[in-house]
Design a protein around this motif. Structure first.
Motif, PDB file in Angstrom:
ATOM      1  N   VAL A 109       0.912  -1.180  -0.125  1.00  0.00           N
ATOM      2  CA  VAL A 109      -0.083   0.071   0.147  1.00  0.00           C
ATOM      3  C   VAL A 109       0.833   1.118  -0.062  1.00  0.00           C
ATOM      4  CG1 VAL A 109      -1.948  -1.204   1.315  1.00  0.00           C
ATOM      5  CG2 VAL A 109      -0.092   0.035   2.422  1.00  0.00           C
ATOM      6  N   GLN A 118      -1.273   5.967   3.233  1.00  0.00           N
ATOM      7  CA  GLN A 118      -2.352   5.022   3.372  1.00  0.00           C
ATOM      8  C   GLN A 118      -2.143   3.930   4.811  1.00  0.00           C
ATOM      9  OE1 GLN A 118      -2.919   2.905  -0.231  1.00  0.00           O
ATOM     10  NE2 GLN A 118      -4.907   3.901  -0.789  1.00  0.00           N
ATOM     11  N   THR A 150      -2.086   6.057   7.824  1.00  0.00           N
ATOM     12  CA  THR A 150      -3.277   6.606   8.242  1.00  0.00           C
ATOM     13  C   THR A 150      -3.866   5.580   8.994  1.00  0.00           C
ATOM     14  OG1 THR A 150      -3.948   7.786   6.146  1.00  0.00           O
ATOM     15  CG2 THR A 150      -5.784   7.147   7.528  1.00  0.00           C
ATOM     16  N   VAL A 153      -5.162  11.602   5.464  1.00  0.00           N
ATOM     17  CA  VAL A 153      -5.943  10.999   4.457  1.00  0.00           C
ATOM     18  C   VAL A 153      -6.074  12.140   3.373  1.00  0.00           C
ATOM     19  CG1 VAL A 153      -8.393  10.541   3.826  1.00  0.00           C
ATOM     20  CG2 VAL A 153      -7.493   9.898   5.843  1.00  0.00           C
ATOM     21  N   ASP A 188      -2.554  12.099   1.371  1.00  0.00           N
ATOM     22  CA  ASP A 188      -2.485  10.810   0.397  1.00  0.00           C
ATOM     23  C   ASP A 188      -3.515  11.335  -0.810  1.00  0.00           C
ATOM     24  OD1 ASP A 188      -2.010   8.234  -0.231  1.00  0.00           O
ATOM     25  OD2 ASP A 188      -4.012   7.832   0.066  1.00  0.00           O
ATOM     26  N   ARG A 189      -4.586  11.858  -0.733  1.00  0.00           N
ATOM     27  CA  ARG A 189      -5.426  12.023  -1.651  1.00  0.00           C
ATOM     28  C   ARG A 189      -4.780  13.283  -2.922  1.00  0.00           C
ATOM     29  NH1 ARG A 189     -11.666  12.347   0.394  1.00  0.00           N
ATOM     30  NH2 ARG A 189     -11.930  10.190   1.001  1.00  0.00           N
TER      31      ARG A 189
END
Length: 443
Positions: A294, A298, A301, A405, A408-409
């Motif tokens: 991953v 991620q 998180t 989060v 990461d996006r």
């Protein structure tokens, strides 16, 4: 076209650097994680409240982070080797002067500011050295290096308790200062990478050469530029909230266990088990991150969220074995977070900007480290209950995970948008080389 570029060897002498960083973690964060043994001693000696005593630790934590930009700047001017050795001297001086026991403000200055600055210089420079020596094996190399903190924390917990019982807390500080002088030996083993000259063979190498030149010209302004990146700004918010939660449990776990009637070496054994679980978390999470199952952000998180949940549940423990279980879970998840939260900076700002990014990350992280322990101490004084300190820590860590989060996006979208441009540049370069080859053939 030729470019001067430092090539990470991804092995070789790099493993000597990793082991040197491993031993650097002992006299730096491992000592800080065992300050809980001195908490009650200092509080009883000066007859002050928990919130007042916690300023000693919070000042050390703040300087550990505030010294990061200075450490990064000094590594650019000199080398990591010099900065680590200077840090060892400052940390030793701080602990030796603190053992004089002149007053509580004197501890803020010596044990807090002087030692905290020394720890910052050594810790930042050691992490920077490992990151520059590795690319492919960076997550596992960093996990091995940072695991030194856990190994020494296991040893230091009963050792510090024995020192305090045998030589008093003042004598213990003097001996610990002598141990921190070994940072100079660790720094001497940090051999700087040598620059090599090689031709740029493709578009990517050419761009890297240009970026290196531009970085050399604008290095002094780069930190301000990083704050304009929304993903890095959000990661700074993660750093602030996570730091506020990170440093509360080690400080209040021993007093919490003692308040339940445990005495002697039982609380010290809890810290040793916590450090052992921390070691397992760093190695396992570093191995998972290296497998690329991953994305690093991620994974960060998930473990940060679980860490916050465990801390919220820890106060329900009312006996030794229940505390031991939750402390083990806390240590394991804490190790997972530590194994990847620094290396994730490379994913956000690239390796060329890592030193500046790490310096700014640590600088602003000091806000959380400086305010977290005193805020928890104030809540403990107000409620006369150590459980509220762990509630505060858990909430801070869950909030910090929410920022990861978002980071990461943003990073994932940026990479998706950049991929077509990279492929287009490669295709154009290949078309140009093909046309040139055909032209040479005709000629």
């Amino acid at each position: 076209m030729k470019s001067r570029k430092v090539e990470p060897p991804d092995g070789g002498y790099g493993w000597v650097v990793v082991m040197s960083a491993f031993f650097t973690m002992g006299p730096t964060p491992a000592v800080l994680k065992n300050f809980g043994h001195f908490f009650i001693e200092i509080q009883n000696h000066f007859g002050v409240q928990a919130s007042t005593t916690s300023w000693v630790t919070s000042t050390t934590i703040a300087m550990l982070h505030l010294g990061a930009p200075a450490a990064s700047a000094m590594t650019l001017q000199f080398s990591q080797r010099v900065v680590i050795m200077l840090g060892g001297l400052l940390a030793t001086l701080g602990m030796v002067l603190a053992s004089l026991d002149l007053s509580l403000p004197w501890l803020y200055l010596t044990m807090g500011i002087l030692q905290g600055t020394g720890l910052s210089f050594s810790w930042i420079s050691a992490n920077s050295m490992v990151s520059h020596y590795f690319v492919r094996w960076r997550p596992i190399a960093f996990a091995i290096a940072s695991s030194g903190e856990c190994v020494f924390a296991v040893i230091f917990s009963p050792f510090f308790k024995w020192l305090i019982d045998t030589y008093s807390w003042r004598g213990a500080l003097l001996i610990i200062g002598g141990l921190q002088l070994n940072l100079c030996v660790c720094g001497a083993l940090m051999r700087p990478l040598k620059k090599t000259t090689r031709p740029a063979q493709d578009t990517k190498d050419s761009l890297e050469g240009d970026a290196t030149t531009l970085l050399a010209k604008k290095r002094t302004f780069f930190q301000c530029f990083l704050m304009r990146k929304p993903e890095f700004f959000l990661y700074i918010l993660f750093a602030i909230f996570s730091a506020a939660g990170f440093f509360i449990p080690p400080l209040f776990l021993v007093p919490f266990a003692s308040s339940l009637g445990m005495d002697k070496y039982w609380p010290a054994m809890i810290l040793s088990v916590l450090a052992s679980a921390d070691l397992a978390g760093r190695l396992i999470c570093g191995w998972i991150a290296n497998m690329r199952l991953v994305r690093n952000l991620q994974l960060l998180t998930m473990v940060a969220t679980l860490l916050g949940v465990v801390l919220l549940l820890l106060p329900i423990s009312q006996n030794y074995w229940a505390i031991l279980v939750f402390a083990s879970l806390y240590g394991f998840l804490f190790g997972c977070v530590v194994a990847i939260h620094v290396t994730a900076i490379v994913d956000i700002v690239t390796l060329e900007c890592f030193d500046s990014g790490l310096g700014l990350f640590m600088l602003l992280r000091s806000i959380g480290g400086f305010t977290g322990p005193p805020a928890a101490g104030w809540l403990v004084d107000y409620t006369n209950n150590y459980s509220v300190a762990f509630y505060l820590s858990g909430v801070c860590l869950i909030v910090s995970a929410a920022f990861v989060v978002l980071v990461d996006r943003l990073v994932h979208k940026r990479r998706e948008a950049a991929e077509p441009q990279v492929y287009c540049a490669i295709d154009q370069q290949e078309d140009w080389e093909t046309a040139k080859a055909e032209s040479d053939t005709v000629t």
